[in-house]
Design an enzyme around this catalytic site. Structure first.
Site, PDB file in Angstrom:
ATOM      1  N   ASP A 237       0.860  -1.164   0.000  1.00 46.02           N
ATOM      2  CA  ASP A 237       0.000   0.000   0.000  1.00 46.02           C
ATOM      3  C   ASP A 237       0.910   1.232   0.000  1.00 46.02           C
ATOM      4  OD1 ASP A 237      -2.269   1.583   0.005  1.00 46.02           O
ATOM      5  OD2 ASP A 237      -3.268   0.435   1.564  1.00 46.02           O
ATOM      6  N   GLU A 445     -17.251  10.038   5.038  1.00 52.44           N
ATOM      7  CA  GLU A 445     -16.777   8.679   5.289  1.00 52.44           C
ATOM      8  C   GLU A 445     -15.823   8.321   4.166  1.00 52.44           C
ATOM      9  OE1 GLU A 445     -19.808   5.682   5.220  1.00 52.44           O
ATOM     10  OE2 GLU A 445     -20.777   6.467   3.435  1.00 52.44           O
TER      11      GLU A 445
END
Length: 690
Positions: A237, A445
């Protein structure tokens, strides 16, 4: 070419490189090697719900909405759309010498993490909380993205391996501790399924899992490559390897971090730590063989994609981007994603009885609420308001008010608080019926670093709408007009007083033109048919749940929940009146008979849950073991057989082993076999004992 042939070509090419050249190829922004005819390549691209971040592309519903379709065939088709457009865009960009970020064919999708906690901001990137549903849909998307020929159309990536679902604020130094049972039963199955399906890449998570950083974990690599036989490449990542020495503190220097990641099988670094690879080599921390091993894996992928030898996909023209067929498939996905949570008879709206329709709410005319995160750019957006206006035409007057800001207490900075509220009340008073469009968007979110929710790093503090919207909702409902709430969000929301509305339609983030699909459902041009891929909890249930940082599954998701939820996993109403009228065990699985006693044709999702009675290792509640989307015409009966492989009927013991245990009991219905689903639908599952 097949993988063996691609590997042989890759080995031969990498053998001609200097060690420094090979090391440079492990960066996500791999430079060209002109003397070998190797063009530059950027490994970082996204296609979570359509090609993202590189200009125009067909926009699908956010992944959680796609999951609500419970339709693997649709998901595979969407993957093919993304791959086709990715090829078209790659072909066009490389013709102009553009090999920038987001222009390649290695898509870092799908996200098959389990949405275990409703507070997690990135949960809407996933396919929900169930391992089987996540596995089935993830496999379908991989097959769509990659194609099933020897040349990959694009390369898919299973992320984030392996135990990752928040909190976002802690991900750079957090250790997610999970038992062997929870690993085998919950966190690993989707990754295993994608590896079995031939996914080309796997991305490691930011956090540690059971003590080891996921992008430098010996145990996770052992599972991945030795147990499962993964042959593709592994990617970190972004800037996760830097976290080894700045967050996890398992190394002291960038060279040590680069060495740990490489030795444990991380082939390409999203970030900049691998620029220290040659220094790590000079210090004796890595070997030439380890560097070349990773380079071979990466060039194997490039050969499989036909990027160095050419392929039939080089002829895909740019005109396929947002072509009619692709837009139609996105529209289909938007319709199938919507979940009808409540309907007291208001829906579908009857325009013969409505002269004026009020459309109110901060998400009614919001483009941001259509697209979720990791999105591309659409050449056209159709908001819910626009969809309703277009669909209603001259049949009724449509009045509109924003009603409030998405989360602030005023829309205009110089105005008093609640500056749009009186207008909303006026619209409601002047209307025969109201569509109230509420919810969230990617600023409330999402991933750490998203704007608007810095205090929670993208996660949610609770399951309530922002206070500005709660005030608006209460005020509009108090007018007393027939009201349907359209909820646009990617996770569980407790509407509280909003439950008093006449209808609630969950649209998720329905895609750039998703307002058309929402309007079609509101007006009865199609029946809603989506099912919840996550549990909708009551807000007060958060106090009963384990800590956000606790990765034990006890008390989480429909499989382990103890109290009745607001809306259960697998739940969703239609405009038909369907029920399972009979079921029996077959050699392949379960045969079910579904009747539509209603007046409208509809799709439905037949669901089979199983419980191993008498087993101490089974989850607390019956678990999903098969599902199938079907079409049931009004007044007709449909019979369907759902295949159930024997391995799905096993339970997992404390050592992570799958064992046959207990007496099998099957529950066949259109939702879970729980009391709350029966209360909401008026129908119970049919029980079949082995």
């Amino acid at each position: 070419m097949n993988r063996k042939e691609a590997q042989e070509k890759a080995r031969a090419l990498v053998a001609r490189m200097t060690l420094e050249e090979a090391a440079e190829q492990l960066r996500y922004d791999a430079p060209a090697i002109d003397r070998l005819g190797v063009p530059a390549y950027n490994w970082w691209n996204e296609a979570l719900h359509g090609v993202a971040r590189a200009g125009t592309a067909t926009s699908f519903p956010q992944a959680i909405g796609i999951a609500a379709s419970f339709d693997p065939a649709l998901v595979k088709a969407l993957g093919d759309v993304a791959a086709t457009e990715g090829r078209a865009k790659y072909n066009a960009a490389s013709k102009h010498g553009d090999r920038d970020i987001y222009k390649g064919l290695t898509f870092w999708s799908p996200n098959v993490n389990i949405f275990r906690d409703p507070r997690w901001g990135r949960g809407h990137e996933t396919y929900g909380e169930d391992p089987l549903l996540t596995s089935q849909l993830g496999v379908a998307y991989v097959k769509g993205l990659q194609g099933e020929g020897e040349t990959m159309k694009s390369a898919a990536c299973a992320k984030h391996f392996a135990v990752h679902s928040g909190p976002e604020a802690l991900r750079h130094h957090f250790d997610a501790v999970a038992s062997q049972k929870d690993m085998a039963e919950t966190y690993l199955p989707a990754f295993h399924a994608l590896v079995d399906a031939g996914v080309e890449a796997v991305m490691g998570a930011y956090n540690r899992t059971n003590g080891e950083p996921c992008c430098g974990s010996h145990e996770l690599q052992r599972i991945l490559r030795e147990e499962w036989g993964f042959e593709g490449h592994f990617v970190s990542d972004c800037w996760a390897i830097r976290d080894f020495h700045t967050g996890h503190m398992v190394t002291d220097t960038p060279e040590e971090s680069a060495a740990l990641a490489l030795k444990e099988g991380c082939d390409v670094n999203c970030g900049n730590t691998y620029v220290y690879m040659m220094k790590a080599y000079e210090k004796g921390l890595v070997t030439e063989a380890q560097i070349r091993r990773s380079a071979v894996r990466l060039f194997t992928c490039r050969y499989l994609l036909g990027l160095l030898d050419g392929s039939e996909f080089d002829a895909i023209p740019y005109e396929t981007v947002e072509c009619k067929a692709h837009l139609q498939k996105a529209d289909e996905a938007s319709r199938k994603a919507c979940v009808l949570l409540k309907n007291d008879g208001l829906l579908p709206l009857n325009l013969e009885k409505i002269n004026t329709l009020g459309v109110i709410g901060p998400n009614a005319n919001s483009r941001a609420a259509l697209i979720g995160n990791y999105h591309g750019t659409s050449s056209r957006y159709v908001t819910v308001l626009e969809g309703i206006q277009d669909a209603v035409g001259e049949q009724a007057r449509v009045l509109y008010s924003q009603g409030c800001h998405l989360f602030r207490n005023r829309d205009e900075n110089l105005a008093q608080p609640d500056d749009r509220l009186s207008e909303a009340l006026t619209v409601a008073e002047c209307s025969d019926a109201v569509v109230l469009v509420l919810g969230l968007d990617e600023t409330l979110e999402g991933e750490e670093g998203d704007t608007g929710n810095a205090a929670a790093s993208g996660d949610k503090a609770d399951l309530l709408l922002p206070e500005s919207q709660r005030k608006l909702m209460d005020a509009v409902l108090s007018v007393g007009k027939p009201t349907a709430i359209v909820l646009m969000a990617g996770s569980a929301i407790d509407l509280q007083k909003g439950a008093d509305a006449d209808a609630v339609l969950l649209a998720w983030y329905p895609g750039a033109r998703g307002g058309r699909a929402v309007a079609d459902i509101l007006l009865g041009k199609t029946s809603p048919s989506g099912k919840l891929p996550v549990t909708f909890y009551r807000n007060e249930q958060l106090a009963e749940m384990p800590e956000f940082t606790d990765y034990a599954m006890a008390g989480r998701t429909y499989r382990y929940i103890e109290e009745a939820p607001l809306y259960p996993f697998g739940y969703g109403l239609t405009y038909g009146d369907c029920r399972v009228t009979g079921a029996k065990r077959t050699a392949e699985g379960v045969e079910a008979v579904i009747e539509n006693a209603g007046k409208m044709d509809t799709d439905e999702v037949v669901q089979v849950y199983v419980q191993n009675e008498g087993s101490g290792n089974a989850p607390r509640n019956p678990r999903l073991t098969a599902f199938e989307r079907i079409h049931v015409p009004a007044g007709k009966t449909v019979t369907v057989t759902l295949n159930i492989p024997a391995e799905r009927l096993k339970v997992v013991d404390e050592n992570g082993r799958f064992v046959d245990e207990g007496t099998l009991v099957f529950y066949v219905g259109l939702g879970q076999p729980d009391a709350r689903t029966a209360e909401l639908t008026g129908h119970e599952s049919v029980v079949v004992r082995d």
